[in-house]
Design an enzyme around this catalytic site. Sequence first.
Site, short mmCIF file in Angstrom:
data_model
loop_
_atom_site.label_atom_id
_atom_site.label_comp_id
_atom_site.label_asym_id
_atom_site.label_seq_id
_atom_site.Cartn_x
_atom_site.Cartn_y
_atom_site.Cartn_z
N GLY A 1 4.07 0.09 8.96
CA GLY A 1 2.83 0.79 9.29
C GLY A 1 2.51 0.71 10.76
O GLY A 1 2.57 1.70 11.50
N ARG A 2 2.17 -0.49 11.22
CA ARG A 2 1.69 -0.62 12.60
C ARG A 2 2.76 -0.24 13.62
O ARG A 2 2.46 0.40 14.63
CB ARG A 2 1.21 -2.06 12.82
CG ARG A 2 -0.08 -2.34 12.05
CD ARG A 2 -0.31 -3.82 11.87
NE ARG A 2 0.72 -4.38 11.00
CZ ARG A 2 0.95 -5.68 10.85
NH1 ARG A 2 0.23 -6.54 11.53
NH2 ARG A 2 1.87 -6.11 10.03
N PRO B 1 1.63 5.27 4.09
CA PRO B 1 0.26 5.79 4.19
C PRO B 1 -0.60 4.90 5.08
O PRO B 1 -0.62 3.69 4.90
CB PRO B 1 -0.26 5.75 2.75
CG PRO B 1 0.84 5.28 1.90
CD PRO B 1 1.95 4.80 2.74
N HIS C 1 -2.14 6.18 -5.63
CA HIS C 1 -2.59 4.94 -5.00
C HIS C 1 -3.31 4.08 -6.04
O HIS C 1 -4.42 4.39 -6.46
CB HIS C 1 -3.54 5.30 -3.86
CG HIS C 1 -3.93 4.16 -2.97
ND1 HIS C 1 -4.47 3.00 -3.45
CD2 HIS C 1 -3.86 4.00 -1.63
CE1 HIS C 1 -4.72 2.18 -2.42
NE2 HIS C 1 -4.36 2.77 -1.31
N TYR D 1 -8.93 0.06 -4.41
CA TYR D 1 -9.50 1.41 -4.54
C TYR D 1 -9.60 1.75 -6.03
O TYR D 1 -9.38 0.89 -6.88
CB TYR D 1 -8.68 2.40 -3.70
CG TYR D 1 -8.90 2.12 -2.22
CD1 TYR D 1 -10.05 2.58 -1.56
CD2 TYR D 1 -8.04 1.29 -1.51
CE1 TYR D 1 -10.30 2.26 -0.23
CE2 TYR D 1 -8.29 0.96 -0.17
CZ TYR D 1 -9.43 1.45 0.45
OH TYR D 1 -9.69 1.11 1.76
N HIS E 1 -5.00 -2.19 -3.42
CA HIS E 1 -5.98 -2.54 -2.39
C HIS E 1 -7.43 -2.34 -2.78
O HIS E 1 -8.27 -2.08 -1.92
CB HIS E 1 -5.66 -1.75 -1.11
CG HIS E 1 -4.32 -2.10 -0.55
ND1 HIS E 1 -3.53 -1.24 0.17
CD2 HIS E 1 -3.61 -3.26 -0.63
CE1 HIS E 1 -2.40 -1.84 0.51
NE2 HIS E 1 -2.42 -3.06 0.03
N THR F 1 -4.55 4.96 6.76
CA THR F 1 -5.86 5.56 7.03
C THR F 1 -6.11 5.54 8.53
O THR F 1 -6.02 4.50 9.17
CB THR F 1 -6.95 4.75 6.30
OG1 THR F 1 -6.77 4.92 4.90
CG2 THR F 1 -8.34 5.22 6.69
#
Length: 406
Positions: A354-355, A54, A199, A204, A202, A56
């Site tokens: 991710g990246r 995931p 989730h 949230y 982090h 954002t």
Amino acid sequence: MATVTTTTTTSTSTNGPPPPKTIQPPPIIPATSRLFKPLQVGKMQLDHRIVFPPLTRNRNADDHTPLPFMVKYYADRASTPGTLVISEATAVSHLEEGQDNTPGFVSERQVAAWKQIIDAVHAKGSYYFQQIWGMGRASFPEFMAKKGLKYRSSSAVPMAGVDAVPEEMTEDEIQEIIQSFVDTARRVIAAGGDGVEIHCAHGYLLDQFLSDAVNKRTDKWGGSTENRARLVLEVVKAVVDAVGADRVALRLSPYAAFQDAEKGDIHGQYLYIINELKKMPAPLAYLSLVEATGDPGALIFGGKSVNQGRTLDFILEAWDNWSPVIVAGGYTPATAGWAVEEHYGKWDTLVAFGRHFLANPDLVFRIRNGIELNKYNRPTFYLAKNEVGYNDYPFSDEYLATHAKP
Ligand code: PHB
């Protein structure tokens, strides 16, 4: 992207691998590596163990509906059949659409837009989980005020660098958010998704209940290890009851200090959750864990990311292959091979990138064939509603020479 506070949680020790800044051609990972061994995850028969996690990206419309060009982005990253693609975090109710251009999975328009993405991933022969969340106090307070929505969290504890105090959620609001997770999971499955990833990481919403730095409640939702874990466990159980354990996953980030959601007793808090999950009648599809090196507080702001000897081993030991585990956080192709073969070699482990995956639509093909990776461009990570830095990272020449045009 997340609220930009001044409290980037960089650390001073250097005894962990820093995230790569320049991209080396990946070493040839032998085709016999476990990285390329198929693995059953929930109902899915994955062809390899490289996961699109995931991320954002803020490419949704102002009403939190995916923009049409997101279909290509997700489909491209599904281009190697048998890949697990996990969506960016998606709000479970309009009340949790707390930052500009992040998505929801609530309205008919939103569901229809996601369905196109899900269908496109499946058309590539890959699999799709929707990551679902509440943002709580990680919402932007001014954005919430503009929409007339309550800015809220587990407790009335502000986040460092944010000039607003959230309101403590009421019992009714807590019950409502559990129901919102259930309703959203049902919508995802009805739209053809293979499952949902809850989730709880982090800083949230669910993590705001888990963290003793944020959660100061004295009712049954706070005040002890058991009570702080109550909300995430109730959400998981309710969603499992609704769609089945093999369609449900959970993401945890035990070490992340991002958005001030630290835990005083990390081992105690997370082992409690793991042991409670293992009492359930059937295993979750997978558990997703963020390494200490994956703390967004360090990664988003380009800071130094270190593990200081903090590992996920204690969770993997306790989980003990109850179902597969995805690990994430600063992995390179070489360290991913090492993780699945050696470090976590006792268990069924997958690695998320991710990246590298956002910058390489054909990442799996490139790793498998030792092809140089495109470099990611951090300034365009969160360029709202823009295809620049999103759909313009090329496939490799080698991929294009051997496959139909993506
Ligand atoms: C972010 O928006 O920066 C973000 C979202 C979800 C995460 C981490 C970071 O798990």
